[in-house]
Design a protein around this motif. Structure first.
Motif, PDB file in Angstrom:
ATOM      1  N   SER A  31     -32.422 -55.462  21.884  1.00 28.72           N
ATOM      2  CA  SER A  31     -33.722 -55.178  21.532  1.00 28.72           C
ATOM      3  C   SER A  31     -34.393 -53.961  21.785  1.00 28.72           C
ATOM      4  O   SER A  31     -34.917 -52.961  21.178  1.00 28.72           O
ATOM      5  CB  SER A  31     -34.522 -56.376  21.446  1.00 28.72           C
ATOM      6  OG  SER A  31     -34.952 -56.727  22.923  1.00 28.72           O
ATOM      7  N   ARG A  32     -34.140 -53.592  23.427  1.00 27.75           N
ATOM      8  CA  ARG A  32     -34.873 -52.359  24.002  1.00 27.75           C
ATOM      9  C   ARG A  32     -34.144 -51.274  23.208  1.00 27.75           C
ATOM     10  O   ARG A  32     -35.006 -50.457  22.734  1.00 27.75           O
ATOM     11  CB  ARG A  32     -34.701 -52.531  25.293  1.00 27.75           C
ATOM     12  CG  ARG A  32     -35.160 -51.302  26.218  1.00 27.75           C
ATOM     13  CD  ARG A  32     -34.876 -51.517  27.696  1.00 27.75           C
ATOM     14  NE  ARG A  32     -35.209 -52.803  28.315  1.00 27.75           N
ATOM     15  CZ  ARG A  32     -34.181 -53.545  28.879  1.00 27.75           C
ATOM     16  NH1 ARG A  32     -32.951 -53.183  28.739  1.00 27.75           N
ATOM     17  NH2 ARG A  32     -34.509 -54.821  29.057  1.00 27.75           N
ATOM     18  N   ARG A  33     -32.978 -51.046  23.092  1.00 29.96           N
ATOM     19  CA  ARG A  33     -32.357 -50.070  22.632  1.00 29.96           C
ATOM     20  C   ARG A  33     -32.590 -49.866  21.105  1.00 29.96           C
ATOM     21  O   ARG A  33     -33.018 -48.783  20.576  1.00 29.96           O
ATOM     22  CB  ARG A  33     -30.521 -50.265  22.771  1.00 29.96           C
ATOM     23  CG  ARG A  33     -30.030 -48.982  22.082  1.00 29.96           C
ATOM     24  CD  ARG A  33     -30.380 -47.763  22.999  1.00 29.96           C
ATOM     25  NE  ARG A  33     -29.875 -46.467  22.448  1.00 29.96           N
ATOM     26  CZ  ARG A  33     -28.660 -46.113  23.266  1.00 29.96           C
ATOM     27  NH1 ARG A  33     -28.206 -46.568  24.043  1.00 29.96           N
ATOM     28  NH2 ARG A  33     -28.245 -44.748  22.650  1.00 29.96           N
ATOM     29  N   MET A  34     -32.666 -50.768  20.323  1.00 31.15           N
ATOM     30  CA  MET A  34     -33.249 -50.720  19.024  1.00 31.15           C
ATOM     31  C   MET A  34     -34.398 -50.395  18.828  1.00 31.15           C
ATOM     32  O   MET A  34     -34.734 -49.561  17.855  1.00 31.15           O
ATOM     33  CB  MET A  34     -32.657 -52.262  18.263  1.00 31.15           C
ATOM     34  CG  MET A  34     -31.271 -52.777  17.900  1.00 31.15           C
ATOM     35  SD  MET A  34     -30.922 -53.977  17.583  1.00 31.15           S
ATOM     36  CE  MET A  34     -31.539 -53.938  15.695  1.00 31.15           C
ATOM     37  N   LEU A  35     -35.378 -50.733  19.593  1.00 31.20           N
ATOM     38  CA  LEU A  35     -36.977 -50.418  19.495  1.00 31.20           C
ATOM     39  C   LEU A  35     -36.990 -48.669  19.938  1.00 31.20           C
ATOM     40  O   LEU A  35     -37.448 -48.308  19.370  1.00 31.20           O
ATOM     41  CB  LEU A  35     -37.653 -51.253  20.596  1.00 31.20           C
ATOM     42  CG  LEU A  35     -38.962 -50.671  20.300  1.00 31.20           C
ATOM     43  CD1 LEU A  35     -39.726 -51.363  19.062  1.00 31.20           C
ATOM     44  CD2 LEU A  35     -39.791 -51.701  21.492  1.00 31.20           C
ATOM     45  N   LEU A  36     -36.128 -48.551  20.734  1.00 28.38           N
ATOM     46  CA  LEU A  36     -36.226 -46.926  21.218  1.00 28.38           C
ATOM     47  C   LEU A  36     -35.517 -46.220  20.099  1.00 28.38           C
ATOM     48  O   LEU A  36     -36.354 -45.026  19.681  1.00 28.38           O
ATOM     49  CB  LEU A  36     -35.422 -46.835  22.553  1.00 28.38           C
ATOM     50  CG  LEU A  36     -36.267 -47.435  24.018  1.00 28.38           C
ATOM     51  CD1 LEU A  36     -35.287 -47.205  25.104  1.00 28.38           C
ATOM     52  CD2 LEU A  36     -37.390 -46.574  24.059  1.00 28.38           C
ATOM     53  N   ASP A  37     -34.653 -46.540  19.510  1.00 26.67           N
ATOM     54  CA  ASP A  37     -33.877 -45.837  18.430  1.00 26.67           C
ATOM     55  C   ASP A  37     -34.641 -45.834  17.386  1.00 26.67           C
ATOM     56  O   ASP A  37     -34.488 -44.963  16.369  1.00 26.67           O
ATOM     57  CB  ASP A  37     -32.550 -46.399  18.316  1.00 26.67           C
ATOM     58  CG  ASP A  37     -31.683 -45.924  19.369  1.00 26.67           C
ATOM     59  OD1 ASP A  37     -31.956 -45.243  20.517  1.00 26.67           O
ATOM     60  OD2 ASP A  37     -30.427 -46.403  19.295  1.00 26.67           O
ATOM     61  N   SER A  38     -35.591 -46.842  17.098  1.00 30.25           N
ATOM     62  CA  SER A  38     -36.324 -46.768  15.757  1.00 30.25           C
ATOM     63  C   SER A  38     -37.327 -45.856  15.560  1.00 30.25           C
ATOM     64  O   SER A  38     -37.585 -45.620  14.639  1.00 30.25           O
ATOM     65  CB  SER A  38     -36.776 -48.284  15.737  1.00 30.25           C
ATOM     66  OG  SER A  38     -37.864 -48.283  16.309  1.00 30.25           O
ATOM     67  N   GLY A  39     -37.790 -45.330  16.608  1.00 31.51           N
ATOM     68  CA  GLY A  39     -38.678 -44.418  16.567  1.00 31.51           C
ATOM     69  C   GLY A  39     -40.118 -44.831  16.826  1.00 31.51           C
ATOM     70  O   GLY A  39     -41.090 -44.103  16.957  1.00 31.51           O
ATOM     71  N   VAL A  40     -40.186 -46.036  16.970  1.00 35.57           N
ATOM     72  CA  VAL A  40     -41.431 -46.821  16.995  1.00 35.57           C
ATOM     73  C   VAL A  40     -42.246 -46.201  18.464  1.00 35.57           C
ATOM     74  O   VAL A  40     -43.421 -46.048  18.491  1.00 35.57           O
ATOM     75  CB  VAL A  40     -41.723 -48.478  16.870  1.00 35.57           C
ATOM     76  CG1 VAL A  40     -42.752 -49.031  17.231  1.00 35.57           C
ATOM     77  CG2 VAL A  40     -41.127 -48.489  15.586  1.00 35.57           C
ATOM     78  N   VAL A  41     -41.538 -46.296  19.524  1.00 31.66           N
ATOM     79  CA  VAL A  41     -42.040 -46.152  20.921  1.00 31.66           C
ATOM     80  C   VAL A  41     -42.283 -44.643  20.704  1.00 31.66           C
ATOM     81  O   VAL A  41     -43.407 -44.191  21.393  1.00 31.66           O
ATOM     82  CB  VAL A  41     -41.009 -46.222  21.716  1.00 31.66           C
ATOM     83  CG1 VAL A  41     -41.445 -45.706  23.313  1.00 31.66           C
ATOM     84  CG2 VAL A  41     -40.770 -47.852  21.988  1.00 31.66           C
ATOM     85  N   GLN A  42     -41.521 -43.834  20.316  1.00 31.21           N
ATOM     86  CA  GLN A  42     -41.854 -42.319  20.462  1.00 31.21           C
ATOM     87  C   GLN A  42     -43.121 -42.190  19.363  1.00 31.21           C
ATOM     88  O   GLN A  42     -44.086 -41.210  19.859  1.00 31.21           O
ATOM     89  CB  GLN A  42     -40.616 -41.445  19.780  1.00 31.21           C
ATOM     90  CG  GLN A  42     -39.456 -41.315  20.797  1.00 31.21           C
ATOM     91  CD  GLN A  42     -38.560 -42.467  20.302  1.00 31.21           C
ATOM     92  OE1 GLN A  42     -38.855 -43.600  19.671  1.00 31.21           O
ATOM     93  NE2 GLN A  42     -37.134 -42.516  20.804  1.00 31.21           N
TER      94      GLN A  42
END
Length: 141
Positions: free
Chosen positions: A119-130
């Motif tokens: 989930s951490r990786r998917m969240l980071l890759d989704s661009g939401v965090v950026q």
């Protein structure tokens, strides 16, 4: 993306003869909810915080005398480091698992992949965090 891209490679094992109390202390020290039982070459099971809760605490057993081997989960589902992340997610979802041992081509345990890792990786890759960081940086400026 492959499982190798998100898995935890530094895995601590416990022996089946370890007491549940000792395993719980090790879990706390390492900040993990499960430990593989055996060795990298001989994975015998997994002891989880849920195993301890439901198979020891809820039954009023002594965590100082019950061994990991008596209460560990012995049905082990695993994945390979070359597997796609979606393959691991599908297996975890189908079997209601929170973690999977990662095996090499020789069947040796080389890591663990958890729902948190995925989930951490998917969240980071989704661009939401950026986007959130960019918005916060813009608002602060």
């Amino acid at each position: 993306m492959q499982v190798a891209d998100v898995m935890t490679r530094d895995v601590e094992f416990v022996e089946a003869s370890t007491t549940v109390a000792e395993a719980a202390v090790a879990m706390g020290d390492l900040g993990v909810g499960a430990l593989p039982v055996g060795t990298a070459d001989d994975l015998q099971g997994i002891i989880t915080d849920r195993d301890i809760l439901f198979r020891v605490v809820a039954k009023g057993l002594s965590n100082k005398t019950v061994t990991v081997g008596e209460v560990m989960t012995t049905t082990i589902f695993s994945c390979r480091q070359e597997d796609a992340v979606t393959t691991a997610l599908n297996l975890m979802g189908a079997r209601n698992l929170r973690r999977l041992p990662v095996l090499d081509l020789n069947g040796r345990t080389i890591g663990l992949v958890t729902l948190s890792d995925l989930s951490r990786r998917m969240l980071l890759d989704s661009g939401v965090v950026q986007r959130a960081v960019a918005e916060m940086s813009g608002a602060a400026g």
